[in-house]
Write a protein that holds these residues in place. Structure first.
Motif, PDB file in Angstrom:
ATOM      1  N   PHE A 115       0.377   2.840 -26.722  1.00 26.06           N
ATOM      2  CA  PHE A 115       1.679   2.772 -26.070  1.00 26.06           C
ATOM      3  C   PHE A 115       2.645   3.777 -26.696  1.00 26.06           C
ATOM      4  CE2 PHE A 115       5.905   0.561 -25.600  1.00 26.06           C
ATOM      5  CZ  PHE A 115       6.050   0.847 -24.256  1.00 26.06           C
ATOM      6  N   ASP A 116       2.652   3.826 -28.020  1.00 25.40           N
ATOM      7  CA  ASP A 116       3.503   4.780 -28.725  1.00 25.40           C
ATOM      8  C   ASP A 116       3.130   6.216 -28.343  1.00 25.40           C
ATOM      9  OD1 ASP A 116       5.506   5.146 -31.041  1.00 25.40           O
ATOM     10  OD2 ASP A 116       3.844   6.443 -31.629  1.00 25.40           O
ATOM     11  N   ARG A 117       1.836   6.482 -28.234  1.00 32.39           N
ATOM     12  CA  ARG A 117       1.372   7.829 -27.859  1.00 32.39           C
ATOM     13  C   ARG A 117       1.789   8.179 -26.441  1.00 32.39           C
ATOM     14  NH1 ARG A 117      -3.752   7.033 -28.003  1.00 32.39           N
ATOM     15  NH2 ARG A 117      -3.895   7.247 -30.269  1.00 32.39           N
ATOM     16  N   ALA A 118       1.736   7.202 -25.545  1.00 34.22           N
ATOM     17  CA  ALA A 118       2.134   7.455 -24.151  1.00 34.22           C
ATOM     18  C   ALA A 118       3.604   7.850 -24.065  1.00 34.22           C
ATOM     19  CB  ALA A 118       1.873   6.203 -23.305  1.00 34.22           C
ATOM     20  N   ILE A 119       4.446   7.188 -24.845  1.00 37.01           N
ATOM     21  CA  ILE A 119       5.873   7.527 -24.869  1.00 37.01           C
ATOM     22  C   ILE A 119       6.067   8.934 -25.420  1.00 37.01           C
ATOM     23  CG2 ILE A 119       8.138   6.933 -25.793  1.00 37.01           C
ATOM     24  CD1 ILE A 119       7.131   4.885 -23.825  1.00 37.01           C
ATOM     25  N   LEU A 175       8.403  -3.425 -29.021  1.00 37.64           N
ATOM     26  CA  LEU A 175       9.206  -2.723 -28.016  1.00 37.64           C
ATOM     27  C   LEU A 175      10.491  -2.182 -28.625  1.00 37.64           C
ATOM     28  CD1 LEU A 175       8.785  -5.148 -24.964  1.00 37.64           C
ATOM     29  CD2 LEU A 175       7.727  -2.900 -25.259  1.00 37.64           C
ATOM     30  N   HIS A 176      11.145  -2.994 -29.457  1.00 35.62           N
ATOM     31  CA  HIS A 176      12.375  -2.567 -30.121  1.00 35.62           C
ATOM     32  C   HIS A 176      12.122  -1.322 -30.967  1.00 35.62           C
ATOM     33  CE1 HIS A 176      14.969  -2.409 -33.706  1.00 35.62           C
ATOM     34  NE2 HIS A 176      15.939  -2.806 -32.896  1.00 35.62           N
ATOM     35  N   ASN A 177      11.081  -1.352 -31.783  1.00 36.16           N
ATOM     36  CA  ASN A 177      10.822  -0.247 -32.709  1.00 36.16           C
ATOM     37  C   ASN A 177      10.482   1.051 -31.964  1.00 36.16           C
ATOM     38  OD1 ASN A 177      11.278  -1.990 -34.821  1.00 36.16           O
ATOM     39  ND2 ASN A 177       9.110  -2.377 -35.231  1.00 36.16           N
TER      40      ASN A 177
END
Length: 267
Positions: A115-119, A175-177
């Motif tokens: 998810f972090d990579r997608a962002i 999600l916050h981080n």
């Protein structure tokens, strides 16, 4: 002179009729070419505004201008670049496609990393487009384009979060981080925004402040949320509707008397 005037009009008609179709392949394949095509239409439209007045002394008939072509050329330029923006907006959303829901996003470290990579990939895509557009588009158009694409990503993240019926504590933390670090803190730097442009983000990226309020809510207590709502006058109330805030409270907190009391204060 009259013959030259009508010859010039024929040339403009030919330009309008053939330019879009002739360059269609290159425009759809390369973002840079779409920006150039936009500029070409706007450049010609700009000169047609004044060329009639500039040479009026050489045309024996008064009132012969090219102004009637200006709206058509401007629309062609706008349509060309809006189509490009729609295409790039779809590309940005494709990075989030594997995550149809943010539910249980914290279930394992690999899912969080994906998810972090997608962002980060979505931000990088906007950055690469910015490099392609920066030397071509006028500064104001470039700024609105850049922030508009960022707003596509921000709006989708907010929308998918609001769709969650239940947000576990760990999910809220993840999600916050990610929102705080990758979007709010890093995206202005990654997009090479100047301090002035960063200050204008709330007006150019229309959901920027809404994302910041969402980040606050994801780690806030019920009392903090109610206080920030401020009886419909606080910062939270300026970005979220009553139903949206109530939905977030229901998703984040267990069904208790305290939650019911908090919900009654969101009016």
């Amino acid at each position: 002179a009259i013959q030259l005037y009508y010859t010039a009009r024929d040339m403009i008609e030919l330009f309008i009729a053939t330019c879009t179709s002739y360059h269609q392949t290159s425009v759809t394949q390369l973002p840079r070419n779409a920006a150039i095509q936009h500029n070409n239409y706007m450049y010609v439209a700009h000169h047609l505004l004044t060329v009639g007045h500039q040479f009026h002394c050489r045309i024996p008939v008064n009132g012969l201008t090219f102004i009637d072509y200006v709206p058509r050329l401007r629309k062609l330029g706008e349509d060309c670049f809006l189509a490009e923006m729609d295409k790039q907006s779809s590309s940005i959303l494709e990075f989030l496609q594997p995550f149809t829901s943010f539910f249980d996003i914290s279930s394992n470290a690999e899912k969080q990393e994906e998810f972090d990579r997608a962002i980060r990939q979505a931000i990088l895509h906007i950055y690469n487009l910015s490099k392609a557009y920066s030397e071509i588009l006028p500064a104001d158009v470039f700024k609105r384009c850049q922030c508009g694409l960022l707003n596509v990503l921000v709006t989708e993240l907010i929308s998918r979060t609001l769709q969650l019926v239940d947000i576990a504590v760990d999910d809220a933390t993840v999600l916050h981080n990610i929102f705080q670090l990758q979007i709010i803190e890093k995206s202005p730097v990654a997009l090479s925004l100047t301090q002035e442009q960063e200050n204008q983000l709330p007006s150019l990226c229309t959901n920027w402040e809404k994302l910041k309020e969402l980040v606050f809510v994801l780690q806030a207590s019920q009392n903090d949320i109610v206080t920030r709502w401020g009886k419909g006058e606080g910062p939270l109330a300026k970005q979220f509707s009553v139903s949206e805030v109530k939905q977030l409270i229901r998703a984040l907190f267990k069904n208790t008397e305290r939650r019911s009391e908090s919900l009654t204060k969101i009016i």
